[in-house]
Design an enzyme around this catalytic site. Structure first.
Site, PDB file in Angstrom:
ATOM      1  CB  SER A   1      -3.921 -10.746   4.462  1.00  0.00           C
ATOM      2  OG  SER A   1      -2.862 -10.603   3.541  1.00  0.00           O
TER       3      SER A   1
ATOM      4  CG  HIS B   1      -1.827 -14.718   1.500  1.00  0.00           C
ATOM      5  ND1 HIS B   1      -0.978 -14.690   2.577  1.00  0.00           N
ATOM      6  CD2 HIS B   1      -2.544 -13.566   1.549  1.00  0.00           C
ATOM      7  CE1 HIS B   1      -1.180 -13.573   3.253  1.00  0.00           C
ATOM      8  NE2 HIS B   1      -2.110 -12.869   2.639  1.00  0.00           N
TER       9      HIS B   1
END
Length: 304
Positions: free
Chosen positions: A86, A190
């Site tokens: 991430s 996300h």
């Protein structure tokens, strides 16, 4: 072959940067970064409480700063590959020479602010599912309206969605899932909930001039290696609203011949996954400067 990896949001804990700032020049370096991005990283890394560093706009630049600082403490190393989970992808981009340290921190500061704004639109969050089979778990998440935002491998998937959807998941676990653990993040990262942040990050990226990676860079999008700086930057922007496929990254590490993996500060999450998914690979997590000597020994043993 050595892989250097950087953790994502949720790895931060109160005071985790304190011991690193005792290293020669570290406090000055972090102070300069703080001034450059308009955020007191020293305060947040040493004195701020858990709620303060849970703030997306704070946590993301703090994690990148910690990753850069701890990697620099290892000395001049050339890993065989780099990757980040991430927001850790921005740290990895700096490891690979795609972005300079200040550029990486400037980008992640804007990323954190944009994602915090997107998260404020609807109350959302993320929860880790421990155990279970993806073939069973993912359809179950779809049924509840949740997104498998992180497919981490080794039996771990992170679900993201509204707080109501996550509460429904807690009450109705997929078959085989032992626990549902809420994560210390402030939104459904996300997922489509982050779409407003993509435009803001794309605008910020226009001001950057990325270089091509000096070492193999493995992308969260699909576990593929990326050869140009422009493509790395494009993926960093789009990944904000798309799932993290860390499972595919680990498959790539294995194909590349990885024999060791070091996770920069605040290490622990990715090494834990690697121990289960890559049992033949030696792992080490940088938690404090006390881990540096062991890390250097591992580097000497496994670097080309």
């Amino acid at each position: 072959m050595l892989v250097l990896v950087a953790p994502g949001q949720g790895a931060q804990t109160p005071g985790f940067l304190t011991s690193w700032l005792d290293l020669p020049g570290a406090a000055d370096r972090v102070g300069a970064w703080s001034e450059a991005i308009g955020l007191d990283l020293v305060h947040y890394g040493t004195r701020a409480d858990a709620d303060a560093i849970r703030d997306t706009a704070v946590a993301q630049p703090l994690l990148v700063a910690a990753g850069l600082l701890s990697a620099a403490a290892l000395g001049d190393i050339t890993p065989g590959a780099v990757a980040g989970h991430s927001v850790g992808e921005i740290t990895a981009a700096a490891f690979a020479g795609v972005l300079g340290d200040t550029a990486a921190l400037t980008l992640v500061r804007k990323r954190g602010l944009a994602m915090a704004d997107a998260a404020a639109i609807t109350p959302t969050g993320m929860s880790a599912l421990l155990g279970g089979d993806p073939e069973t778990t993912i359809p179950h998440l779809d049924k509840l309206g949740l997104t498998p935002a992180n497919v981490n491998g080794a039996g771990q998937i992170v679900a993201a969605g509204t707080l109501e959807q996550l509460a429904a998941l807690e009450a109705d676990k997929p078959e085989g899932v032992r626990r549902v653990v809420p994560l210390k993040v402030a939104g459904a990262f996300h997922t489509h909930h982050m779409a407003p942040a993509v435009d803001a990050l794309a605008h910020a990226a226009e001001a950057l001039t990325p270089a091509d990676p000096r070492v193999t860079y493995v992308s969260n999008k699909d576990g593929q290696t990326v050869e140009t700086g422009a493509e790395v930057l494009k993926r960093l922007v789009g990944q904000v609203a798309n799932p993290v496929r860390w499972d595919l990254c680990m498959e790539t590490f294995e194909k590349l011949g990885a024999t060791a993996l070091i996770e920069v500060c605040p290490g622990g999450t990715l090494t834990g996954i690697a121990k289960r998914a890559l049992p033949g690979v030696k792992t080490l997590a940088l938690k404090t400067p006390d881990d540096l000597d062991a890390a250097r020994e591992l580097i000497a043993e496994h670097s080309a």
